[in-house]
Design an enzyme around this catalytic site. Structure first.
Site, mmCIF file in Angstrom:
data_model
loop_
_atom_site.group_PDB
_atom_site.id
_atom_site.type_symbol
_atom_site.label_atom_id
_atom_site.label_comp_id
_atom_site.label_asym_id
_atom_site.label_seq_id
_atom_site.Cartn_x
_atom_site.Cartn_y
_atom_site.Cartn_z
ATOM 1 N N ASP A 8 15.666 -2.099 -13.595
ATOM 2 C CA ASP A 8 15.699 -0.676 -13.248
ATOM 3 C C ASP A 8 17.006 -0.068 -13.748
ATOM 4 O OD1 ASP A 8 13.248 -0.267 -11.594
ATOM 5 O OD2 ASP A 8 14.163 -1.874 -10.418
ATOM 6 N N ASP B 110 4.957 -0.462 -8.713
ATOM 7 C CA ASP B 110 6.381 -0.757 -8.491
ATOM 8 C C ASP B 110 6.882 -0.070 -7.222
ATOM 9 O OD1 ASP B 110 9.095 -1.201 -8.743
ATOM 10 O OD2 ASP B 110 9.360 0.099 -10.486
ATOM 11 N N SER C 166 12.302 -6.687 -3.020
ATOM 12 C CA SER C 166 12.667 -7.198 -1.695
ATOM 13 C C SER C 166 11.785 -8.359 -1.258
ATOM 14 C CB SER C 166 12.538 -6.096 -0.643
ATOM 15 O OG SER C 166 13.089 -4.932 -1.120
ATOM 16 N N PHE D 3 15.487 3.256 -5.039
ATOM 17 C CA PHE D 3 15.974 2.256 -4.081
ATOM 18 C C PHE D 3 14.922 1.169 -3.856
ATOM 19 C CE2 PHE D 3 17.987 6.285 -3.191
ATOM 20 C CZ PHE D 3 19.328 5.946 -3.086
ATOM 21 N N GLY E 266 7.640 -1.359 -2.792
ATOM 22 C CA GLY E 266 7.005 -1.671 -1.512
ATOM 23 C C GLY E 266 5.897 -2.698 -1.616
ATOM 24 N N HIS F 173 11.861 -7.291 -14.366
ATOM 25 C CA HIS F 173 11.837 -5.827 -14.333
ATOM 26 C C HIS F 173 13.264 -5.321 -14.094
ATOM 27 C CE1 HIS F 173 9.824 -1.922 -13.353
ATOM 28 N NE2 HIS F 173 10.837 -1.774 -12.517
ATOM 29 N N GLY G 141 13.317 -1.868 -1.227
ATOM 30 C CA GLY G 141 13.131 -2.059 0.206
ATOM 31 C C GLY G 141 12.513 -0.894 0.950
#
Ligand code: DX5
Ligand code: ZN
Length: 213
Positions: A33, A173, A196, A141, A175, A31, A143
């Protein structure tokens, strides 16, 4: 579950090595970004990077376009030969036209929904959709915490999908960890993006744990 690691939190100087490790660890896709400093505040990569990544992996590439006016560069992203391209409805006044261009190139076309975006925006594009990406954190962002509003969105999309006897994929997508992966799966998700969680843990163990939630 299909697991698509996000390379947003990878070591950019050693990206080829990072991607090879993800491939060996059992990732189903990569993936990517794309952020332009306008639609979202951070800046990441462009189509040249996607083409370079395409040359060093056999995994399918997903492009999550977080850019204003994606129509300005869509041809370059199409030429990079990804497996799918996901567009945010707020970023363009040509949503249907871009989705059609993507599909005509033989690439899976998707709409990406921010937490703020009402899910019913997809109703105007059902005929063009291969995937809906639900961004389950504040976009831009890695995390960040998973927001439970995403679970309502997954359930809503799952209902639309069965009501219309469609088979677009529902992808989540932001968390994602073992708990939120399970919740997303139970609500009807098919594909999980995780950044993360995979990069902070042993990649093989993290990917396999997510696959088997
Ligand atoms: C956020 C990005 C995500 C991000 C997910 O806007 O779209 O792909 O990398 O990272 P984690 O898994 O850390 O939330
Ligand atoms: Zn993303």
């Amino acid at each position: 579950m299909i697991i698509s690691p996000s390379i947003l939190n990878a070591d950019y100087v050693n990206l080829e090595n990072e991607i090879n490790q993800l491939e060996k660890a059992g990732a189903n896709a990569i993936h990517i970004d794309i952020m332009d400093g306008r639609f979202v505040q951070p800046i990441t990569w462009g189509p040249t990077t996607v083409s370079a990544i395409e040359k060093v992996t056999s995994l399918p590439l997903e492009i999550h376009l977080m850019v204003d006016e994606p129509e300005r560069n869509i041809e370059a992203y199409i030429n990079a030969k990804p497996d799918s391209i996901m567009i945010h409805p707020e970023s363009t006044v040509f949503l249907r036209k871009i989705l059609l261009l993507i599909k005509q190139a033989g690439i899976r076309a998707g709409i990406a929904l921010k937490l703020e975006t009402p899910s019913d925006v997809i109703l105007n594009c059902l005929d063009l959709l291969d995937v809906v990406l639900i961004v389950s954190c504040d976009e831009g962002f890695g995390g960040q915490p998973f927001h439970s509003l995403a679970l309502d969105k997954i359930s809503f999309l799952n209902k639309i999908r069965s009501d219309h006897q469609m088979n677009f994929a529902i992808e989540v997508d932001g968390g994602i960890d073992l708990k939120t992966a399970k919740q997303s799966k139970n609500a009807g998700a098919d594909i999980l993006v995780a950044g993360s969680y995979i990069f902070k843990n042993n990649k093989y163990e993290a990917i396999h744990a997510l696959k088997n939630v």
